[in-house]
Write a protein that holds these residues in place. Structure first.
Motif, PDB file in Angstrom:
ATOM      1  N   ASP A   1     -22.966 -22.540 -11.324  1.00 21.78           N
ATOM      2  CA  ASP A   1     -24.132 -21.727 -10.571  1.00 21.78           C
ATOM      3  C   ASP A   1     -23.083 -20.702  -9.811  1.00 21.78           C
ATOM      4  O   ASP A   1     -24.111 -19.051  -8.898  1.00 21.78           O
ATOM      5  N   ALA A   2     -21.987 -19.162 -10.591  1.00 21.52           N
ATOM      6  CA  ALA A   2     -22.185 -18.391  -9.792  1.00 21.52           C
ATOM      7  C   ALA A   2     -22.586 -16.915 -10.700  1.00 21.52           C
ATOM      8  O   ALA A   2     -21.890 -16.354 -10.455  1.00 21.52           O
ATOM      9  N   GLY A   3     -23.183 -17.728 -11.910  1.00 22.66           N
ATOM     10  CA  GLY A   3     -23.748 -16.970 -12.782  1.00 22.66           C
ATOM     11  C   GLY A   3     -22.719 -16.861 -14.155  1.00 22.66           C
ATOM     12  O   GLY A   3     -23.252 -15.313 -14.105  1.00 22.66           O
ATOM     13  N   ARG A   4     -21.820 -17.566 -14.099  1.00 31.42           N
ATOM     14  CA  ARG A   4     -21.090 -16.977 -15.199  1.00 31.42           C
ATOM     15  C   ARG A   4     -21.024 -17.720 -16.500  1.00 31.42           C
ATOM     16  O   ARG A   4     -20.791 -19.042 -16.700  1.00 31.42           O
ATOM     17  N   PRO A   5     -22.438 -18.897 -16.947  1.00 37.37           N
ATOM     18  CA  PRO A   5     -22.142 -20.137 -17.622  1.00 37.37           C
ATOM     19  C   PRO A   5     -21.359 -19.510 -19.185  1.00 37.37           C
ATOM     20  O   PRO A   5     -20.867 -20.594 -19.431  1.00 37.37           O
ATOM     21  N   SER A   6     -21.072 -18.680 -19.521  1.00 36.97           N
ATOM     22  CA  SER A   6     -20.724 -18.690 -20.972  1.00 36.97           C
ATOM     23  C   SER A   6     -18.971 -18.710 -20.810  1.00 36.97           C
ATOM     24  O   SER A   6     -18.839 -19.189 -21.505  1.00 36.97           O
ATOM     25  N   MET A   7     -18.694 -18.307 -20.129  1.00 32.28           N
ATOM     26  CA  MET A   7     -17.682 -18.914 -19.253  1.00 32.28           C
ATOM     27  C   MET A   7     -17.065 -20.137 -18.880  1.00 32.28           C
ATOM     28  O   MET A   7     -16.711 -20.806 -19.476  1.00 32.28           O
ATOM     29  N   ALA A   8     -18.525 -20.662 -18.074  1.00 30.95           N
ATOM     30  CA  ALA A   8     -18.775 -21.952 -18.081  1.00 30.95           C
ATOM     31  C   ALA A   8     -18.239 -22.792 -19.510  1.00 30.95           C
ATOM     32  O   ALA A   8     -17.730 -24.078 -19.872  1.00 30.95           O
ATOM     33  N   VAL A   9     -19.225 -22.627 -20.668  1.00 33.60           N
ATOM     34  CA  VAL A   9     -19.040 -23.358 -21.864  1.00 33.60           C
ATOM     35  C   VAL A   9     -17.404 -23.512 -22.314  1.00 33.60           C
ATOM     36  O   VAL A   9     -17.094 -23.990 -23.079  1.00 33.60           O
ATOM     37  N   GLU A  10     -16.467 -22.717 -22.068  1.00 30.69           N
ATOM     38  CA  GLU A  10     -15.271 -21.667 -22.706  1.00 30.69           C
ATOM     39  C   GLU A  10     -14.321 -23.026 -22.360  1.00 30.69           C
ATOM     40  O   GLU A  10     -14.045 -23.903 -22.619  1.00 30.69           O
ATOM     41  N   LEU A  11     -14.549 -23.071 -20.566  1.00 27.16           N
ATOM     42  CA  LEU A  11     -14.184 -24.326 -19.761  1.00 27.16           C
ATOM     43  C   LEU A  11     -14.256 -25.452 -19.670  1.00 27.16           C
ATOM     44  O   LEU A  11     -13.187 -26.354 -20.466  1.00 27.16           O
ATOM     45  N   ILE A  12     -15.504 -25.443 -19.915  1.00 26.90           N
ATOM     46  CA  ILE A  12     -16.303 -27.554 -20.470  1.00 26.90           C
ATOM     47  C   ILE A  12     -15.487 -27.864 -22.019  1.00 26.90           C
ATOM     48  O   ILE A  12     -15.103 -28.467 -22.150  1.00 26.90           O
ATOM     49  N   ARG A  13     -15.547 -26.551 -22.752  1.00 28.85           N
ATOM     50  CA  ARG A  13     -14.950 -27.314 -24.019  1.00 28.85           C
ATOM     51  C   ARG A  13     -13.660 -27.070 -23.693  1.00 28.85           C
ATOM     52  O   ARG A  13     -12.600 -28.061 -24.550  1.00 28.85           O
ATOM     53  N   ASP A  14     -12.402 -26.306 -23.613  1.00 28.01           N
ATOM     54  CA  ASP A  14     -10.895 -26.396 -22.660  1.00 28.01           C
ATOM     55  C   ASP A  14     -11.038 -27.659 -22.301  1.00 28.01           C
ATOM     56  O   ASP A  14      -9.955 -28.656 -22.247  1.00 28.01           O
ATOM     57  N   ALA A  15     -11.917 -28.259 -21.529  1.00 27.06           N
ATOM     58  CA  ALA A  15     -11.492 -29.193 -21.081  1.00 27.06           C
ATOM     59  C   ALA A  15     -11.348 -31.019 -21.794  1.00 27.06           C
ATOM     60  O   ALA A  15     -10.912 -32.008 -21.548  1.00 27.06           O
ATOM     61  N   GLN A  16     -12.288 -30.892 -22.632  1.00 27.73           N
ATOM     62  CA  GLN A  16     -12.507 -31.765 -24.132  1.00 27.73           C
ATOM     63  C   GLN A  16     -11.058 -31.865 -25.032  1.00 27.73           C
ATOM     64  O   GLN A  16     -10.550 -32.699 -25.423  1.00 27.73           O
ATOM     65  N   ARG A  17     -10.320 -30.474 -25.164  1.00 29.26           N
ATOM     66  CA  ARG A  17      -9.177 -30.033 -25.363  1.00 29.26           C
ATOM     67  C   ARG A  17      -8.117 -30.620 -24.915  1.00 29.26           C
ATOM     68  O   ARG A  17      -7.436 -31.887 -25.067  1.00 29.26           O
ATOM     69  N   LEU A  18      -8.275 -30.547 -23.656  1.00 29.82           N
ATOM     70  CA  LEU A  18      -7.461 -30.957 -22.639  1.00 29.82           C
ATOM     71  C   LEU A  18      -7.009 -32.472 -22.675  1.00 29.82           C
ATOM     72  O   LEU A  18      -6.426 -33.680 -22.672  1.00 29.82           O
ATOM     73  N   GLY A  19      -8.203 -32.854 -22.599  1.00 28.82           N
ATOM     74  CA  GLY A  19      -8.811 -34.762 -22.869  1.00 28.82           C
ATOM     75  C   GLY A  19      -7.701 -35.604 -24.000  1.00 28.82           C
ATOM     76  O   GLY A  19      -7.374 -36.379 -23.609  1.00 28.82           O
ATOM     77  N   GLY A  20      -8.083 -34.564 -25.082  1.00 30.16           N
ATOM     78  CA  GLY A  20      -7.063 -34.748 -26.215  1.00 30.16           C
ATOM     79  C   GLY A  20      -7.897 -36.240 -26.942  1.00 30.16           C
ATOM     80  O   GLY A  20      -8.849 -36.708 -26.403  1.00 30.16           O
ATOM     81  N   SER A  21      -7.326 -36.955 -27.336  1.00 27.99           N
ATOM     82  CA  SER A  21      -7.687 -38.304 -27.857  1.00 27.99           C
ATOM     83  C   SER A  21      -7.986 -39.545 -27.619  1.00 27.99           C
ATOM     84  O   SER A  21      -7.937 -40.759 -27.626  1.00 27.99           O
TER      85      SER A  21
END
Length: 336
Positions: free
Chosen positions: A172-192
């Protein structure tokens, strides 16, 4: 003469010392001259009694009390999706303060972890509500609070969820590329250890954020992963993560949203499927669905249909007080 002069000189000095002692000890003249017995009677205000009282109170927080906290969060969550966040600001703030106090003064891990888990869920809800009403800094801070609480509770699913939603602040702040990195980091944090429904939710969120970043192929791949992880059946609620609602109908709406953002012709059919199967209790979400339909029709040059959906979206956004949806409605209106 010498002695009397010395005694005369000593009187003001003694009085001066007495004044200093009274100021330092916080006592009266009677208490100062009354000897050790009077001094012993002076209360010592050092704050330890109050601190230990709060620690003892936090120690008495039982699992039943934690369940009550979770029930309060659930009630606020239900009210939020039906009434909107604007009318709940004070209630949510008070709820968060109560949970933060309970965690601050809890000492042992067996007490802290359940309270931290409850705080993680409540803070993430409060953050999404703050984002909805346009309080973006408060949203960011509440997401950080939710992440810290999830880490202390040793709950990777809660950590992944808070991190993923925080990516929307960046979007929403106009940083979608950074948001993509963060959402993928969230998937990593969730793990198996993530539930299948949460995994599907994270991939659907990734698809939307990739679409907003203009990553069409990556958006499509994320949608495919979301569909492959989603459990079958009509059930939408994740029993392991009560804040997650996702079934085939919800995913159709999410797919339509992402496809509309990248200008795909399949967006309209997905969105009308979602509209037909939408849960009527998700009042605020219906504004987003109407915006998605307007965007899909705009991409096809169907301005009358887009105008009607924006009209419906504006009514719902006004009813729920959603600043976030009103901002999107105005952006789409400018394209008519």
């Amino acid at each position: 003469m010498y002695v009397s002069e010395w005694e005369n000189d000593r009187r003001p000095i003694s009085a001066q010392y007495a004044k200093i002692l009274r100021a330092l000890l916080g006592v009266t003249d009677d208490e100062l001259t009354g000897g050790a017995e009077a001094a012993a009677a002076v209360p010592v205000a050092d704050g330890y009694d109050e601190l230990m009282g709060r620690i003892d109170a936090a120690r008495s927080v039982s699992l039943t009390m934690v369940e009550t906290f979770m029930d309060q969060t659930e009630l606020l969550r239900t009210m939020d999706r039906q009434l909107g966040a604007a009318s709940l600001v004070d209630q949510v703030s008070a709820h968060l303060s109560t949970l933060e106090d309970a965690l601050t003064f809890a000492v042992l891990p067996e007490t802290r972890r359940p309270v931290a888990r409850a705080l993680a869920g409540a803070a993430t809800l409060a953050a999404w509500q703050a984002l909805d009403v346009g309080a973006v800094e408060r949203a960011w801070r509440n997401y950080e609070l939710g992440k810290r609480a999830a880490q202390e509770a040793e709950e990777p699913m809660y950590l992944a969820h808070a991190t993923a939603e925080q990516a929307y602040v960046l979007c929403d702040a106009g940083r979608p590329s950074m948001a993509v990195e963060l959402i993928r980091d969230a998937q990593r944090l969730g793990g198996s250890g993530m539930s299948p429904r949460l995994a599907a939710w994270l991939y659907a969120a990734e698809a939307e954020i990739c679409a907003r970043a203009g990553l069409k192929d990556e958006c499509q791949r994320a949608l495919e992963r979301a569909a492959s992880h989603l459990p079958p059946g009509e059930e939408a609620r994740d029993p392991d993560m009560l804040s997650i609602f996702l079934n085939a109908g919800h995913l159709a709406r999410w797919r339509g949203n992402a496809l509309a953002l990248i200008g795909d012709d399949d967006a309209v059919s997905n969105l009308y499927t979602a509209l037909e199967t939408a849960d009527p209790t998700f009042i605020r979400a219906s504004a987003g669905l109407r915006c998605d339909l307007a965007q899909a029709h705009l991409a096809r040059g169907e301005y009358d249909q887009a105008h009607e959906h924006l009209r419906q979206a504006r009514l719902v956004a006004s009813r729920t007080g959603s600043v976030r949806h009103r901002r999107r409605i105005e952006q789409l209106t400018q394209q008519l």
